[in-house]
Design a protein around this motif. Structure first.
Motif, PDB file in Angstrom:
ATOM      1  N   VAL A 183       0.838  -1.200   0.000  1.00 42.19           N
ATOM      2  CA  VAL A 183       0.000   0.000   0.000  1.00 42.19           C
ATOM      3  C   VAL A 183       0.870   1.246   0.000  1.00 42.19           C
ATOM      4  O   VAL A 183       0.548   2.233  -0.632  1.00 42.19           O
ATOM      5  N   THR A 184       2.005   1.200   0.661  1.00 40.29           N
ATOM      6  CA  THR A 184       2.856   2.385   0.736  1.00 40.29           C
ATOM      7  C   THR A 184       3.323   2.816  -0.643  1.00 40.29           C
ATOM      8  O   THR A 184       3.428   4.004  -0.917  1.00 40.29           O
ATOM      9  N   ASP A 185       3.601   1.895  -1.547  1.00 35.16           N
ATOM     10  CA  ASP A 185       3.983   2.253  -2.914  1.00 35.16           C
ATOM     11  C   ASP A 185       2.827   2.939  -3.627  1.00 35.16           C
ATOM     12  O   ASP A 185       3.028   3.921  -4.346  1.00 35.16           O
ATOM     13  N   MET A 186       1.623   2.416  -3.434  1.00 28.37           N
ATOM     14  CA  MET A 186       0.455   3.025  -4.068  1.00 28.37           C
ATOM     15  C   MET A 186       0.249   4.428  -3.528  1.00 28.37           C
ATOM     16  O   MET A 186      -0.051   5.365  -4.285  1.00 28.37           O
ATOM     17  N   GLU A 187       0.428   4.575  -2.232  1.00 32.76           N
ATOM     18  CA  GLU A 187       0.257   5.898  -1.633  1.00 32.76           C
ATOM     19  C   GLU A 187       1.261   6.885  -2.215  1.00 32.76           C
ATOM     20  O   GLU A 187       0.912   8.019  -2.541  1.00 32.76           O
ATOM     21  N   ARG A 188       2.504   6.449  -2.391  1.00 31.40           N
ATOM     22  CA  ARG A 188       3.518   7.322  -2.985  1.00 31.40           C
ATOM     23  C   ARG A 188       3.136   7.720  -4.402  1.00 31.40           C
ATOM     24  O   ARG A 188       3.311   8.868  -4.800  1.00 31.40           O
ATOM     25  N   LEU A 226      -0.788  13.559  -7.558  1.00 32.67           N
ATOM     26  CA  LEU A 226      -1.470  14.772  -7.089  1.00 32.67           C
ATOM     27  C   LEU A 226      -0.550  15.990  -7.152  1.00 32.67           C
ATOM     28  O   LEU A 226      -1.010  17.101  -7.448  1.00 32.67           O
ATOM     29  N   ARG A 227       0.730  15.798  -6.903  1.00 31.18           N
ATOM     30  CA  ARG A 227       1.663  16.929  -6.975  1.00 31.18           C
ATOM     31  C   ARG A 227       1.804  17.444  -8.401  1.00 31.18           C
ATOM     32  O   ARG A 227       2.007  18.623  -8.629  1.00 31.18           O
TER      33      ARG A 227
END
Length: 151
Positions: free
Chosen positions: A9-14, A20-21
């Motif tokens: 999940v952390t990769d997806m969040e990144r 978004l940036r």
């Protein structure tokens, strides 16, 4: 935690944060594109063991579906690990059968070595005994030859 795609999940969040940036803010975007963006629904069907209850809100239904899909994906991974474990058990059983067969062959080889050792042991003692008899016969014959005959 792993998502249904198998990525942490952390990769997806990144990835989401990076996306978004790079996107312009909603009030900055002046696109001439009039179609509304659509979000694809998850491809995995909702499991049979759950169904929506009457009165659940749309957000509640979507949230519940998302959570149950994650749990279902995890359950499938657990089952997959179980299948892998069974494969390893079968490999261990095969190794055990092979080891038992090799052990039996080793016992048979050891038995043949013992039989050969016994055969050689007996042969050496027989040769030793025969050599002793020949030596005794030679000694007796020498004594007979060396003793003057009394006539």
């Amino acid at each position: 935690m792993v998502s249904t795609t198998g990525r942490p999940v952390t990769d997806m969040e990144r990835e989401i944060h990076a996306e978004l940036r790079h996107r312009p803010l909603l009030h900055e975007a002046r696109s001439t594109h009039t179609d509304t963006p659509t979000v694809g629904a998850p491809t995995m069907a909702m499991p049979d063991y759950v169904e929506h209850r009457d009165g659940a809100t749309e957000i509640g239904k979507l949230s519940a579906e998302a959570v149950v899909r994650e749990y279902e994906a995890t359950a499938k991974e657990i089952e997959s690990m179980g299948a892998e474990l069974l494969d390893r058990v079968k490999q261990c059983e095969a190794m055990t059968r092979d080891a038992l067969a090799v052990t039996q062959e080793m016992k048979e080889t050891a038995m043949r070595y013992r039989e050969e050792a016994k055969r050689i042991f007996v042969q050496i003692e027989d040769c030793s005994q025969m050599t002793a008899e020949v030596r005794k016969t030679c000694t007796e014959l020498k004594e007979k030859i060396a003793t003057p005959a009394t006539a």
